[in-house]
Design a protein around this motif. Sequence first.
Motif, PDB file in Angstrom:
ATOM      1  N   GLY A  10       0.815  -1.207   0.000  1.00 11.71           N
ATOM      2  CA  GLY A  10       0.000   0.000   0.000  1.00 11.71           C
ATOM      3  C   GLY A  10       0.842   1.247   0.000  1.00 11.71           C
ATOM      4  N   LEU A  11       0.193   2.344   0.348  1.00 13.90           N
ATOM      5  CA  LEU A  11       0.824   3.658   0.384  1.00 13.90           C
ATOM      6  C   LEU A  11       1.069   4.058   1.828  1.00 13.90           C
ATOM      7  CD1 LEU A  11       1.646   6.340  -1.034  1.00 13.90           C
ATOM      8  CD2 LEU A  11      -0.754   7.034  -0.823  1.00 13.90           C
ATOM      9  N   VAL A  12       2.279   4.515   2.103  1.00 10.81           N
ATOM     10  CA  VAL A  12       2.633   4.907   3.462  1.00 10.81           C
ATOM     11  C   VAL A  12       3.583   6.092   3.394  1.00 10.81           C
ATOM     12  CG1 VAL A  12       4.584   3.302   3.586  1.00 10.81           C
ATOM     13  CG2 VAL A  12       3.448   4.029   5.688  1.00 10.81           C
ATOM     14  N   GLN A  13       3.541   6.930   4.409  1.00 12.19           N
ATOM     15  CA  GLN A  13       4.463   8.061   4.459  1.00 12.19           C
ATOM     16  C   GLN A  13       5.840   7.602   4.924  1.00 12.19           C
ATOM     17  OE1 GLN A  13       2.560  11.109   6.900  1.00 12.19           O
ATOM     18  NE2 GLN A  13       2.044  12.225   5.024  1.00 12.19           N
ATOM     19  N   ALA A  14       6.837   8.352   4.518  1.00  6.29           N
ATOM     20  CA  ALA A  14       8.193   8.052   4.958  1.00  6.29           C
ATOM     21  C   ALA A  14       8.250   8.023   6.479  1.00  6.29           C
ATOM     22  CB  ALA A  14       9.165   9.091   4.412  1.00  6.29           C
ATOM     23  N   GLY A  15       8.958   7.015   6.995  1.00 12.47           N
ATOM     24  CA  GLY A  15       9.036   6.835   8.430  1.00 12.47           C
ATOM     25  C   GLY A  15       7.980   5.896   8.981  1.00 12.47           C
ATOM     26  N   GLY A  16       7.017   5.554   8.157  1.00 15.15           N
ATOM     27  CA  GLY A  16       5.942   4.675   8.586  1.00 15.15           C
ATOM     28  C   GLY A  16       6.296   3.210   8.466  1.00 15.15           C
ATOM     29  N   SER A  17       5.284   2.363   8.689  1.00 17.25           N
ATOM     30  CA  SER A  17       5.483   0.921   8.701  1.00 17.25           C
ATOM     31  C   SER A  17       4.426   0.215   7.869  1.00 17.25           C
ATOM     32  CB  SER A  17       5.415   0.381  10.137  1.00 17.25           C
ATOM     33  OG  SER A  17       6.421   0.931  10.955  1.00 17.25           O
ATOM     34  N   LEU A  18       4.811  -0.930   7.347  1.00 22.44           N
ATOM     35  CA  LEU A  18       3.896  -1.833   6.656  1.00 22.44           C
ATOM     36  C   LEU A  18       4.302  -3.254   6.971  1.00 22.44           C
ATOM     37  CD1 LEU A  18       3.470  -0.416   3.012  1.00 22.44           C
ATOM     38  CD2 LEU A  18       1.698  -0.561   4.772  1.00 22.44           C
ATOM     39  N   ARG A  19       3.337  -4.154   6.904  1.00 24.52           N
ATOM     40  CA  ARG A  19       3.627  -5.569   7.087  1.00 24.52           C
ATOM     41  C   ARG A  19       3.094  -6.350   5.894  1.00 24.52           C
ATOM     42  NH1 ARG A  19       1.165 -10.188  10.823  1.00 24.52           N
ATOM     43  NH2 ARG A  19       3.055 -11.332  11.401  1.00 24.52           N
ATOM     44  N   LEU A  20       3.999  -7.031   5.219  1.00 20.78           N
ATOM     45  CA  LEU A  20       3.623  -7.872   4.096  1.00 20.78           C
ATOM     46  C   LEU A  20       3.464  -9.316   4.554  1.00 20.78           C
ATOM     47  CD1 LEU A  20       6.063  -6.576   1.320  1.00 20.78           C
ATOM     48  CD2 LEU A  20       3.819  -5.690   1.973  1.00 20.78           C
ATOM     49  N   SER A  21       2.508  -9.999   3.947  1.00 24.26           N
ATOM     50  CA  SER A  21       2.302 -11.418   4.215  1.00 24.26           C
ATOM     51  C   SER A  21       2.273 -12.173   2.895  1.00 24.26           C
ATOM     52  CB  SER A  21       0.980 -11.654   4.952  1.00 24.26           C
ATOM     53  OG  SER A  21       0.948 -10.997   6.190  1.00 24.26           O
ATOM     54  N   CYS A  22       2.709 -13.420   2.946  1.00 26.16           N
ATOM     55  CA  CYS A  22       2.678 -14.268   1.758  1.00 26.16           C
ATOM     56  C   CYS A  22       2.381 -15.690   2.206  1.00 26.16           C
ATOM     57  CB  CYS A  22       3.998 -14.213   1.014  1.00 26.16           C
ATOM     58  SG  CYS A  22       4.137 -15.434  -0.329  1.00 26.16           S
ATOM     59  N   ALA A  23       1.282 -16.226   1.708  1.00 20.63           N
ATOM     60  CA  ALA A  23       0.887 -17.585   2.052  1.00 20.63           C
ATOM     61  C   ALA A  23       1.023 -18.490   0.838  1.00 20.63           C
ATOM     62  CB  ALA A  23      -0.552 -17.602   2.567  1.00 20.63           C
ATOM     63  N   ALA A  24       1.688 -19.599   1.029  1.00 22.08           N
ATOM     64  CA  ALA A  24       1.819 -20.604  -0.034  1.00 22.08           C
ATOM     65  C   ALA A  24       0.725 -21.642   0.140  1.00 22.08           C
ATOM     66  CB  ALA A  24       3.184 -21.261   0.032  1.00 22.08           C
ATOM     67  N   SER A  25      -0.009 -21.889  -0.933  1.00 21.49           N
ATOM     68  CA  SER A  25      -1.094 -22.862  -0.873  1.00 21.49           C
ATOM     69  C   SER A  25      -0.865 -23.971  -1.886  1.00 21.49           C
ATOM     70  CB  SER A  25      -2.428 -22.170  -1.133  1.00 21.49           C
ATOM     71  OG  SER A  25      -2.468 -21.624  -2.434  1.00 21.49           O
ATOM     72  N   GLY A  26      -1.523 -25.091  -1.644  1.00 23.40           N
ATOM     73  CA  GLY A  26      -1.363 -26.249  -2.525  1.00 23.40           C
ATOM     74  C   GLY A  26      -0.903 -27.438  -1.720  1.00 23.40           C
TER      75      GLY A  26
END
Length: 122
Positions: A10-26
């Motif tokens: 997503g969009l975040v301001q400098a100094g901010g935080s984000l958390r990415l997730s990735c799920a493998a299925s199958g």
Amino acid sequence: QVQLVESGGGLVQAGGSLRLSCAASGSIFSINTMGWYRQAPGKQRELVAAITTSGSTNYADSVKGRFTISRDNAKNTVYLQMNSLKLEDTAVYYCNADQVVVPMTWTPREYWGQGTQVTVSS
């Protein structure tokens, strides 16, 4: 068929935080290394961070101390906590799963997610 599904960009301001997730299925027997790569416009795809089944990690120098990779082996899911984001972190982030073994073939192979956009604004 193995699929990697990413979320959290997503969009975040400098100094901010984000958390990415990735799920493998199958039908997955095992995954050796899971990681995150990124590609900014006009640049090559580069490794951001990776983590093995045993928890060994590897980070790009540019994100050390700011990003943390973690993994839930039971869920075949990898996370990337990104703190103190900088403008130069703007890129499409791709999830990667390496040495994935599925019972049908028992042949290790690599898989990629579709990518998620991370945009850091000033």
